[in-house]
Scaffold this motif. Structure first.
Motif, PDB file in Angstrom:
ATOM      1  N   VAL A  67       0.837  -1.211   0.000  1.00 21.58           N
ATOM      2  CA  VAL A  67       0.000   0.000   0.000  1.00 21.58           C
ATOM      3  C   VAL A  67       0.873   1.263   0.000  1.00 21.58           C
ATOM      4  O   VAL A  67       2.009   1.259   0.468  1.00 21.58           O
ATOM      5  CB  VAL A  67      -0.936   0.040   1.245  1.00 21.58           C
ATOM      6  CG1 VAL A  67      -1.921  -1.120   1.215  1.00 21.58           C
ATOM      7  CG2 VAL A  67      -0.132   0.036   2.538  1.00 21.58           C
ATOM      8  N   ASP A  68       0.276   2.333  -0.524  1.00 22.16           N
ATOM      9  CA  ASP A  68       0.933   3.654  -0.555  1.00 22.16           C
ATOM     10  C   ASP A  68       0.400   4.448   0.637  1.00 22.16           C
ATOM     11  O   ASP A  68      -0.478   5.278   0.512  1.00 22.16           O
ATOM     12  CB  ASP A  68       0.598   4.343  -1.886  1.00 22.16           C
ATOM     13  CG  ASP A  68       1.143   5.764  -1.935  1.00 22.16           C
ATOM     14  OD1 ASP A  68       2.072   6.085  -1.166  1.00 22.16           O
ATOM     15  OD2 ASP A  68       0.629   6.549  -2.759  1.00 22.16           O
ATOM     16  N   PHE A  69       0.956   4.155   1.823  1.00 22.65           N
ATOM     17  CA  PHE A  69       0.379   4.692   3.053  1.00 22.65           C
ATOM     18  C   PHE A  69       0.595   6.191   3.183  1.00 22.65           C
ATOM     19  O   PHE A  69      -0.232   6.900   3.766  1.00 22.65           O
ATOM     20  CB  PHE A  69       0.977   3.967   4.264  1.00 22.65           C
ATOM     21  CG  PHE A  69       0.183   4.142   5.534  1.00 22.65           C
ATOM     22  CD1 PHE A  69      -1.102   3.617   5.642  1.00 22.65           C
ATOM     23  CD2 PHE A  69       0.715   4.812   6.628  1.00 22.65           C
ATOM     24  CE1 PHE A  69      -1.837   3.770   6.812  1.00 22.65           C
ATOM     25  CE2 PHE A  69      -0.016   4.968   7.800  1.00 22.65           C
ATOM     26  CZ  PHE A  69      -1.296   4.442   7.888  1.00 22.65           C
ATOM     27  N   ASP A  70       1.696   6.712   2.650  1.00 23.73           N
ATOM     28  CA  ASP A  70       1.935   8.156   2.755  1.00 23.73           C
ATOM     29  C   ASP A  70       1.369   8.910   1.553  1.00 23.73           C
ATOM     30  O   ASP A  70       1.564  10.125   1.423  1.00 23.73           O
ATOM     31  CB  ASP A  70       3.420   8.467   2.960  1.00 23.73           C
ATOM     32  CG  ASP A  70       4.287   8.002   1.794  1.00 23.73           C
ATOM     33  OD1 ASP A  70       3.737   7.571   0.760  1.00 23.73           O
ATOM     34  OD2 ASP A  70       5.523   8.061   1.936  1.00 23.73           O
ATOM     35  N   ALA A  71       0.672   8.164   0.665  1.00 25.66           N
ATOM     36  CA  ALA A  71      -0.090   8.788  -0.429  1.00 25.66           C
ATOM     37  C   ALA A  71       0.753   9.729  -1.292  1.00 25.66           C
ATOM     38  O   ALA A  71       0.302  10.799  -1.678  1.00 25.66           O
ATOM     39  CB  ALA A  71      -1.308   9.531   0.135  1.00 25.66           C
ATOM     40  N   ASP A  72       1.990   9.288  -1.613  1.00 25.15           N
ATOM     41  CA  ASP A  72       2.809  10.083  -2.534  1.00 25.15           C
ATOM     42  C   ASP A  72       2.768   9.505  -3.941  1.00 25.15           C
ATOM     43  O   ASP A  72       3.525   9.921  -4.815  1.00 25.15           O
ATOM     44  CB  ASP A  72       4.248  10.198  -2.042  1.00 25.15           C
ATOM     45  CG  ASP A  72       5.002   8.866  -2.123  1.00 25.15           C
ATOM     46  OD1 ASP A  72       4.359   7.814  -2.341  1.00 25.15           O
ATOM     47  OD2 ASP A  72       6.242   8.890  -1.971  1.00 25.15           O
ATOM     48  N   GLY A  73       1.890   8.518  -4.161  1.00 27.24           N
ATOM     49  CA  GLY A  73       1.718   7.957  -5.492  1.00 27.24           C
ATOM     50  C   GLY A  73       2.567   6.722  -5.770  1.00 27.24           C
ATOM     51  O   GLY A  73       2.431   6.099  -6.818  1.00 27.24           O
ATOM     52  N   ARG A  74       3.449   6.361  -4.820  1.00 27.07           N
ATOM     53  CA  ARG A  74       4.286   5.179  -5.022  1.00 27.07           C
ATOM     54  C   ARG A  74       4.227   4.299  -3.782  1.00 27.07           C
ATOM     55  O   ARG A  74       4.232   4.798  -2.658  1.00 27.07           O
ATOM     56  CB  ARG A  74       5.743   5.582  -5.308  1.00 27.07           C
ATOM     57  CG  ARG A  74       5.896   6.424  -6.573  1.00 27.07           C
ATOM     58  CD  ARG A  74       7.358   6.653  -6.897  1.00 27.07           C
ATOM     59  NE  ARG A  74       8.089   7.202  -5.763  1.00 27.07           N
ATOM     60  CZ  ARG A  74       9.253   6.739  -5.326  1.00 27.07           C
ATOM     61  NH1 ARG A  74       9.819   5.708  -5.902  1.00 27.07           N
ATOM     62  NH2 ARG A  74       9.843   7.303  -4.299  1.00 27.07           N
ATOM     63  N   ARG A  75       4.204   2.993  -4.011  1.00 25.38           N
ATOM     64  CA  ARG A  75       4.256   2.052  -2.895  1.00 25.38           C
ATOM     65  C   ARG A  75       5.739   1.731  -2.687  1.00 25.38           C
ATOM     66  O   ARG A  75       6.282   0.830  -3.305  1.00 25.38           O
ATOM     67  CB  ARG A  75       3.469   0.789  -3.230  1.00 25.38           C
ATOM     68  CG  ARG A  75       1.989   1.065  -3.522  1.00 25.38           C
ATOM     69  CD  ARG A  75       1.227  -0.198  -3.823  1.00 25.38           C
ATOM     70  NE  ARG A  75       1.626  -0.800  -5.090  1.00 25.38           N
ATOM     71  CZ  ARG A  75       1.265  -2.017  -5.501  1.00 25.38           C
ATOM     72  NH1 ARG A  75       0.490  -2.764  -4.726  1.00 25.38           N
ATOM     73  NH2 ARG A  75       1.663  -2.480  -6.653  1.00 25.38           N
ATOM     74  N   ASP A  76       6.387   2.505  -1.821  1.00 27.82           N
ATOM     75  CA  ASP A  76       7.844   2.430  -1.710  1.00 27.82           C
ATOM     76  C   ASP A  76       8.268   1.670  -0.458  1.00 27.82           C
ATOM     77  O   ASP A  76       8.258   2.219   0.648  1.00 27.82           O
ATOM     78  CB  ASP A  76       8.420   3.849  -1.685  1.00 27.82           C
ATOM     79  CG  ASP A  76       9.935   3.831  -1.648  1.00 27.82           C
ATOM     80  OD1 ASP A  76      10.520   2.726  -1.672  1.00 27.82           O
ATOM     81  OD2 ASP A  76      10.536   4.916  -1.596  1.00 27.82           O
ATOM     82  N   ILE A  77       8.648   0.400  -0.652  1.00 32.09           N
ATOM     83  CA  ILE A  77       9.106  -0.419   0.482  1.00 32.09           C
ATOM     84  C   ILE A  77      10.636  -0.481   0.550  1.00 32.09           C
ATOM     85  O   ILE A  77      11.180  -1.160   1.406  1.00 32.09           O
ATOM     86  CB  ILE A  77       8.551  -1.864   0.393  1.00 32.09           C
ATOM     87  CG1 ILE A  77       9.064  -2.579  -0.863  1.00 32.09           C
ATOM     88  CG2 ILE A  77       7.019  -1.843   0.430  1.00 32.09           C
ATOM     89  CD1 ILE A  77       8.742  -4.065  -0.899  1.00 32.09           C
ATOM     90  N   THR A 106       7.671   3.829   6.084  1.00 37.97           N
ATOM     91  CA  THR A 106       6.225   4.049   6.174  1.00 37.97           C
ATOM     92  C   THR A 106       5.422   3.050   5.337  1.00 37.97           C
ATOM     93  O   THR A 106       4.559   2.334   5.863  1.00 37.97           O
ATOM     94  CB  THR A 106       5.875   5.491   5.729  1.00 37.97           C
ATOM     95  OG1 THR A 106       6.568   6.405   6.584  1.00 37.97           O
ATOM     96  CG2 THR A 106       4.378   5.730   5.825  1.00 37.97           C
ATOM     97  N   ASP A 107       5.684   3.027   4.031  1.00 40.10           N
ATOM     98  CA  ASP A 107       4.900   2.140   3.169  1.00 40.10           C
ATOM     99  C   ASP A 107       5.159   0.667   3.481  1.00 40.10           C
ATOM    100  O   ASP A 107       4.241  -0.165   3.433  1.00 40.10           O
ATOM    101  CB  ASP A 107       5.209   2.410   1.690  1.00 40.10           C
ATOM    102  CG  ASP A 107       4.582   3.701   1.176  1.00 40.10           C
ATOM    103  OD1 ASP A 107       3.843   4.354   1.941  1.00 40.10           O
ATOM    104  OD2 ASP A 107       4.831   4.061   0.005  1.00 40.10           O
ATOM    105  N   ALA A 108       6.415   0.335   3.797  1.00 42.29           N
ATOM    106  CA  ALA A 108       6.753  -1.065   4.058  1.00 42.29           C
ATOM    107  C   ALA A 108       6.006  -1.591   5.291  1.00 42.29           C
ATOM    108  O   ALA A 108       5.446  -2.694   5.270  1.00 42.29           O
ATOM    109  CB  ALA A 108       8.261  -1.221   4.261  1.00 42.29           C
TER     110      ALA A 108
HETATM  111 CA    CA Z   1       4.311   6.052  -0.836  1.00 44.28          CA
END
Ligand code: CA
Length: 421
Positions: free
Chosen positions: A222-232, A238-240
């Motif tokens: 999921v893209d929890f910080d809503a920056d458009g990328r699911r960055d793990i 955050t996203d991970a």
């Molecule tokens: Ca993100």
């Protein structure tokens, strides 16, 4: 048994590591520490040109394009990719040695890892609090998986994921599994979540703070910080961490239910009632004399099984549905107990109260295979010889123990092997 089949099926699909109920292969345990590649460290990769590998990539490009992966994405992903002999060496170097559950827990929930976990929880309290609020998965559980998978983000792996997965796909041992992962990795690149250079992870394709394989990422990240990328992959977890909670929520995490509770069994307890196949309510277990370590009945958290991961001389745990949810991450009982116990310790809970039979040693994989061969030859069918002690082997050990007048705890001990020889 249906549940055991479910767990085995999940293992085959989700987790590229072995499963054993009583012991855990060294290579599969404490995976971050097994990897020398610290963040920022130089990796001793041995990458070589390989004509067969280049031909394989040509064929793979055609298959990938048929799956909808564009030529530009393929070009970027395979730029500079070579056959990685380091990955193959790691894949071949599956350890012959295994650990007992107590050896495993000594490291999985070491005091150092507990203290580091409490610090990680404090440092990320606001984030983990919001994640818990959104997904109903406790912050300590997410933190414990973070600790087990990457030592709280310290060891995330620095292998180029496309190169590692392409090498393993070409190699052919479990090639179909890794090619599926490679296609999923390319879809992630196609989606723009990460650059080809930024997509790094373990030698076996597990990525980021909590070591998602690409298909798990595709299904649950999921893209929890809503920056458009699911960055793990980045330093920011955050996203991970949110993706890990989302994964467990998708797998059916039950809010407020523990993974398991250490229990004490009364003298003369029927060992046939232990194992994942038997489910009772806590009230039923209480009626049979099962108590928590404080001597009280276990509260009703739903139906539960009683397991003895170290045999009848070790600790007993009453385990609930959330145990099976955690097993979606890694199906080995030792892993699930490791995560659950580490989470309990981070929360301030006590160490395992029961003594373990520390005089017993772990059997090597070859000895476990020999045990399976001898059991099957003696009429106690383990339904395969692979050195992995799963439900069928446990059932065969129990049947053998019963036939010999021993306590049928199903534990693959040296004693059982000696009696078979
Ligand atoms: Ca993100």
């Amino acid at each position: 048994m249906k549940q055991d089949m479910f767990r085995a099926a999940v293992l085959a699909v989700i987790v590229p590591w072995g499963v054993q109920a009583n012991t855990i292969a060294v290579e599969t345990s404490l995976r971050p520490e097994a990897r020398p590649a610290a963040k920022g460290a130089q990796v001793s990769e041995i990458r070589v040109s390989n004509v067969g590998f280049d031909q394989w990539i040509d064929g793979f490009r055609t298959r990938a394009q048929a799956e909808g992966i564009s030529a530009p994405v393929l070009n970027a992903a395979f730029s500079g990719v070579l056959y990685n002999t380091d990955v193959i060496a790691r894949d071949r170097n599956q350890s012959e040695f295994t650990r007992t559950i107590w050896e495993y827990l000594d490291r999985a929930a070491s005091n150092e890892r507990v203290l580091t976990g409490r610090e990680a929880l404090r440092a990320n309290a606001e984030l983990l609090g919001r994640i818990e609020e959104r997904y109903d998965v406790p912050a300590e559980i997410v933190a414990a998986i973070w600790g087990m998978e990457s030592a709280y983000g310290t060891f995330r792996g620095t292998e180029n994921t496309v190169e590692a997965l392409a090498t393993l796909s070409f190699d052919g041992r479990r090639g179909a599994f890794f090619e599926t992962q490679l296609i999923a990795a390319l879809r992630i690149l196609d989606n723009g979540d990460v650059s080809a250079r930024g997509m790094t992870g373990s030698w076996a394709g597990a990525m980021g703070h909590t070591q998602f394989i690409p298909t798990s990422y595709q299904a649950h990240a999921v893209d929890f910080d809503a920056d458009g990328r699911r960055d793990i992959w980045s330093d920011d977890p955050t996203d991970a961490l949110a993706s890990t909670a989302a994964y467990l929520a998708d797998a059916g995490w039950v809010k407020g239910q523990p993974w398991g509770v250490e229990v004490r069994l009364p003298d003369g307890f029927d060992m046939e009632l232990t194992g994942h196949g038997v489910k009772r309510t806590p009230a039923d277990w209480a009626a049979l004399g099962v108590r928590n370590v404080y001597g009280e009945p276990v509260p009703d958290h739903g139906t539960a099984s009683v397991i003895l991961p170290g045999g009848m001389r070790g600790a007993a745990f009453m385990v609930f549905k959330n145990f099976r949810v955690l097993a979606r991450y890694n199906a080995a009982d030792a892993y699930v107990i490791g995560v659950g116990h580490l989470a309990d310790r981070i929360r301030g809970g006590p160490q395992v109260q029961a003594d373990w039979p520390r005089d017993l040693r772990a059997l090597r994989l070859a000895e476990l295979s020999e045990m399976q061969e001898r059991l099957t030859a003696a009429g106690f069918d383990t339904k395969g010889v692979d050195g992995r002690i799963g439900p069928n082997s446990i059932a065969a050990i129990r049947a053998f123990q019963r036939a010999k007048g021993l306590v049928p705890d199903g534990y693959a001990s040296t004693d059982v092997l000696d009696r078979l020889r």
